[in-house]
Design a protein around this motif. Structure first.
Motif, PDB file in Angstrom:
ATOM      1  N   ASP A   1       7.363   0.364   2.883  1.00 42.79           N
ATOM      2  CA  ASP A   1       6.724  -0.385   4.067  1.00 42.79           C
ATOM      3  C   ASP A   1       7.059  -1.886   3.937  1.00 42.79           C
ATOM      4  O   ASP A   1       6.287  -2.281   3.025  1.00 42.79           O
ATOM      5  N   SER A   2       7.833  -2.429   4.765  1.00 51.63           N
ATOM      6  CA  SER A   2       7.926  -3.888   4.408  1.00 51.63           C
ATOM      7  C   SER A   2       7.139  -4.711   5.373  1.00 51.63           C
ATOM      8  O   SER A   2       7.647  -5.727   5.832  1.00 51.63           O
ATOM      9  N   SER A   3       6.333  -4.369   6.080  1.00 48.76           N
ATOM     10  CA  SER A   3       5.395  -4.857   7.171  1.00 48.76           C
ATOM     11  C   SER A   3       4.775  -6.003   6.387  1.00 48.76           C
ATOM     12  O   SER A   3       4.782  -6.153   5.412  1.00 48.76           O
ATOM     13  N   VAL A   4       4.438  -7.209   7.335  1.00 53.28           N
ATOM     14  CA  VAL A   4       3.911  -8.266   6.806  1.00 53.28           C
ATOM     15  C   VAL A   4       2.634  -8.275   5.937  1.00 53.28           C
ATOM     16  O   VAL A   4       2.320  -8.697   4.959  1.00 53.28           O
TER      17      VAL A   4
ATOM     18  N   LYS B   1       3.258  -6.427   2.662  1.00 54.12           N
ATOM     19  CA  LYS B   1       3.739  -7.442   1.635  1.00 54.12           C
ATOM     20  C   LYS B   1       2.735  -8.415   1.090  1.00 54.12           C
ATOM     21  O   LYS B   1       2.792  -8.602   0.067  1.00 54.12           O
ATOM     22  N   ALA B   2       1.960  -8.888   2.120  1.00 54.68           N
ATOM     23  CA  ALA B   2       0.916  -9.686   1.898  1.00 54.68           C
ATOM     24  C   ALA B   2      -0.208  -9.041   0.514  1.00 54.68           C
ATOM     25  O   ALA B   2      -0.422  -9.579  -0.318  1.00 54.68           O
ATOM     26  N   LEU B   3      -0.436  -7.988   1.048  1.00 53.99           N
ATOM     27  CA  LEU B   3      -1.174  -6.977   0.090  1.00 53.99           C
ATOM     28  C   LEU B   3      -0.632  -7.042  -1.353  1.00 53.99           C
ATOM     29  O   LEU B   3      -1.244  -7.249  -2.459  1.00 53.99           O
ATOM     30  N   MET B   4       0.687  -6.644  -1.267  1.00 56.05           N
ATOM     31  CA  MET B   4       1.504  -6.571  -2.660  1.00 56.05           C
ATOM     32  C   MET B   4       1.572  -7.685  -3.571  1.00 56.05           C
ATOM     33  O   MET B   4       1.377  -7.914  -4.554  1.00 56.05           O
ATOM     34  N   SER B   5       1.730  -8.875  -2.639  1.00 58.84           N
ATOM     35  CA  SER B   5       2.063 -10.152  -3.540  1.00 58.84           C
ATOM     36  C   SER B   5       0.598 -10.720  -3.769  1.00 58.84           C
ATOM     37  O   SER B   5       0.306 -11.485  -4.727  1.00 58.84           O
ATOM     38  N   TRP B   6      -0.315 -10.392  -2.997  1.00 53.76           N
ATOM     39  CA  TRP B   6      -1.839 -10.805  -3.399  1.00 53.76           C
ATOM     40  C   TRP B   6      -2.295  -9.941  -4.651  1.00 53.76           C
ATOM     41  O   TRP B   6      -2.764 -10.569  -5.630  1.00 53.76           O
ATOM     42  N   LEU B   7      -1.672  -8.648  -4.840  1.00 54.13           N
ATOM     43  CA  LEU B   7      -2.199  -8.012  -6.235  1.00 54.13           C
ATOM     44  C   LEU B   7      -1.304  -8.585  -7.195  1.00 54.13           C
ATOM     45  O   LEU B   7      -1.927  -8.756  -8.550  1.00 54.13           O
TER      46      LEU B   7
ATOM     47  N   PHE C   1      -8.016  -4.634   4.098  1.00 55.92           N
ATOM     48  CA  PHE C   1      -6.605  -4.348   4.772  1.00 55.92           C
ATOM     49  C   PHE C   1      -6.719  -3.285   5.732  1.00 55.92           C
ATOM     50  O   PHE C   1      -7.302  -2.097   5.783  1.00 55.92           O
ATOM     51  N   ARG C   2      -6.145  -3.728   6.966  1.00 57.47           N
ATOM     52  CA  ARG C   2      -6.430  -2.832   8.361  1.00 57.47           C
ATOM     53  C   ARG C   2      -4.885  -2.144   8.288  1.00 57.47           C
ATOM     54  O   ARG C   2      -3.843  -2.610   8.303  1.00 57.47           O
ATOM     55  N   GLY C   3      -5.209  -0.859   8.522  1.00 53.54           N
ATOM     56  CA  GLY C   3      -3.982   0.010   8.732  1.00 53.54           C
ATOM     57  C   GLY C   3      -3.663   0.926   7.599  1.00 53.54           C
ATOM     58  O   GLY C   3      -4.560   1.407   6.750  1.00 53.54           O
ATOM     59  N   TRP C   4      -2.447   1.300   7.523  1.00 58.61           N
ATOM     60  CA  TRP C   4      -1.924   2.432   6.509  1.00 58.61           C
ATOM     61  C   TRP C   4      -1.444   1.633   5.348  1.00 58.61           C
ATOM     62  O   TRP C   4      -0.567   1.291   5.335  1.00 58.61           O
ATOM     63  N   ALA C   5      -2.240   1.803   4.294  1.00 59.53           N
ATOM     64  CA  ALA C   5      -2.021   1.045   3.180  1.00 59.53           C
ATOM     65  C   ALA C   5      -0.821   1.986   2.042  1.00 59.53           C
ATOM     66  O   ALA C   5      -1.060   3.250   2.322  1.00 59.53           O
ATOM     67  N   PRO C   6      -0.197   1.292   1.323  1.00 59.54           N
ATOM     68  CA  PRO C   6       0.830   2.277   0.672  1.00 59.54           C
ATOM     69  C   PRO C   6       0.212   2.534  -0.698  1.00 59.54           C
ATOM     70  O   PRO C   6       0.389   1.917  -1.699  1.00 59.54           O
ATOM     71  N   GLN C   7      -0.664   3.835  -0.719  1.00 57.56           N
ATOM     72  CA  GLN C   7      -1.543   3.930  -1.659  1.00 57.56           C
ATOM     73  C   GLN C   7      -1.079   4.189  -2.919  1.00 57.56           C
ATOM     74  O   GLN C   7      -1.315   3.907  -3.905  1.00 57.56           O
ATOM     75  N   VAL C   8       0.048   4.843  -2.899  1.00 55.56           N
ATOM     76  CA  VAL C   8       0.628   5.370  -4.364  1.00 55.56           C
ATOM     77  C   VAL C   8       1.246   4.088  -5.038  1.00 55.56           C
ATOM     78  O   VAL C   8       0.967   3.895  -6.181  1.00 55.56           O
TER      79      VAL C   8
END
Ligand SMILES: O=c1ccn([C@@H]2O[C@H](COP(=O)(O)OP(=O)(O)O[C@H]3O[C@H](CO)[C@@H](O)[C@H](O)[C@H]3O)[C@@H](O)[C@H]2O)c(=O)[nH]1
Length: 447
Positions: free
Chosen positions: A247-250, A253-259, A321-328
């Motif tokens: 999932d490349s939604s904004v 992307k923000a979640l993964m780069s925060w991590l 995080f609002r919405g469907w997270a890429p949990q795996v």
């Protein structure tokens, strides 16, 4: 009956036809996706044809599978599937579905040799072909369901129940037993009990679980069914049919780069599955506990009412995080050191596969059973709260979160990491889940 995709064509004359398997998932995300993952694995391991019974609205979920195996997999839908939306409706669906399915089976040029169907669909055992019950949940749960299949009378007492016959003779409070255990002689519970019986008299069993996590309960199921057609092929989430970080939604992307910017093992990931929405009181309490804990976190809040001003108060340290997270993908990120989870089975398998310790807040369904397995049997989780309606004590929750994410959680974290490595090895070529998958493919090909 409406065919969505053409049936798999018989191969050229003279050549033998591929073994054809019918797959029937229960149409809820937590059930459907693991069975699609299993189908993907079966197609990777064997030269088979698969027809999947699916509600039209769930067709988009099949896209990755149809793309990966265009000549092997096809979708089938029946008009009566459209009206089925609740568990009870689907359980009693045999009246409207049995006949069209039987007709479809018998008129197919290469009739299916077996059906693999969700354990909620016990009645599919009687379609005239061998049925494999697919459990997208654990063998511990299945063992408990088996134990209670002839013991409705135990509920006359309100005392905790000892499941004396099971490995470790676990004791459960009545309110912590899986909601699928019949608790009264009501029509619905008797129906549930009949379904369980149909499951246990099925030809075979497939679990999204593995020997190193639930070996004793997989063996118990073998013992009780008196055969070895019991297959632990998990964790199925590792096959990643579109569940990775694709999932490349904004927001993602923000979640993964925060991590990416957080220290290894410093972040608590919080997500309570695909359905549970916390109440306002629960959200207030969890938010305050997180503030007090001073822990870094990502909180996946679907429509949960997050308190006003909370995001600002934790800015830089926590993310909502609002919405469907890429949990795996999130669980396998090095920054994630713990997972506050309701212990739904898919989350359990994903956490275990990624070597992430769980901070357990079981709420209902099979979740108390799953938490017991993780906390007491395996030592890879700690309990932080219990109950679907419980409003946690903020001081207590804040303290446990801080301690567990800190030094006090070192041993649990270590065991979770070790378990992750063991689990990973089971799915590699020659590992025990991989071997069970091979065994399943051979079993299907010989029918
Ligand atoms: O933002 C999200 C939220 C969820 N998930 C995924 O959704 C699934 C959630 O499944 P699970 O953890 O099993 O929770 P539920 O959706 O609550 O599952 C129901 O079904 C499970 C399987 O039968 C039971 O074990 C649970 O108790 C029951 O609540 C997992 O694969 C998660 O990775 C995401 O990817 N992103």
């Amino acid at each position: 009956m409406t065919r969505v995709m053409p049936p798999p064509l018989p191969e050229t004359e003279g050549k033998s036809l591929k073994p054809h398997i019918m797959v029937f998932p229960y149409p809820a995300q937590g059930h459907l996706l693991p069975l699609l993952d299993l189908t993907h694995q079966l197609c990777l391991h064997g030269d088979i044809a698969v027809s999947i019974i699916v509600k039209p609205k769930n067709l988009p979920y099949l896209s990755p599978l149809l793309t990966a195996h265009p000549s092997a997999v096809s979708a089938v839908t029946f008009p009566s599937l459209r009206v089925l939306h609740s568990l009870l409706a689907l359980k009693t669906s045999k009246t409207s579905l049995r006949e069209p399915i039987v007709n479809w089976l018998s008129s197919h040029p290469n009739p299916p040799v077996a059906i693999i169907s969700d354990f909620f669909l016990g009645w599919t055992k009687d379609l005239g072909i061998p049925r494999f019950a697919f459990f997208n949940s654990g063998a511990f749960l299945a063992s408990i369901l088996h134990f209670f299949s002839d013991k409705l009378h135990l509920f006359e007492s309100t005392e905790p129940v000892c499941l004396s016959d099971l490995p470790r003779s676990p004791v459960f409070k009545i309110e912590h037993l899986p909601s699928l255990v019949p608790q009264s002689p009501s029509l619905q519970d008797l129906e549930s009990q009949r379904d369980t019986m149909m499951n246990f008299s099925s030809y075979g069993f497939v679990f999204n679980s593995c020997q190193c996590l639930e070996g004793e309960y997989l063996d118990y199921v073998k013992l009780k069914t008196d055969h070895t057609r019991v297959f632990g092929v998990g964790p199925l989430s590792l096959v990643g049919l579109g569940k990775g970080n694709s999932d490349s939604s904004v927001d993602v992307k923000a979640l993964m780069s925060w991590l990416d910017g957080c220290l290894d093992g410093s972040v608590l990931y919080i997500c309570f599955g695909s359905q549970k929405v916390l109440t306002k009181d629960q959200c207030d309490a969890l938010a305050l506990a997180l503030e007090k804990s001073m822990t870094r976190f990502v909180w996946v809040a679907k429509s949960d009412p997050i308190p006003n001003g909370f995001k600002d108060r934790v800015v830089g340290r926590g993310m909502v995080f609002r919405g469907w997270a890429p949990q795996v993908a999130v669980l396998s990120h090095v920054a994630v050191g713990g997972f506050l989870s309701h212990c739904g089975w898919n989350s359990v398998m994903e956490a275990v596969a990624s070597g992430t310790m769980i901070l357990a807040w079981p709420m209902g369904a099979d979740q108390f059973v799953d938490a017991r397995l993780l906390v007491e049997h395996k030592g890879v989780a700690v309990i932080v709260c219990e109950g679907g309606d419980t409003v946690p004590n903020t001081n207590e929750l804040g303290r446990v979160v801080a301690e567990t994410m800190g030094e006090c959680g070192r041993n649990v974290r270590g065991r979770a990491k070790e378990m992750g490595q063991t689990v990973l090895a089971t799915t590699k070529a020659g590992g025990i889940s991989d071997t069970d998958l091979e065994r399943l493919v051979i079993e299907l090909s010989c029918l």
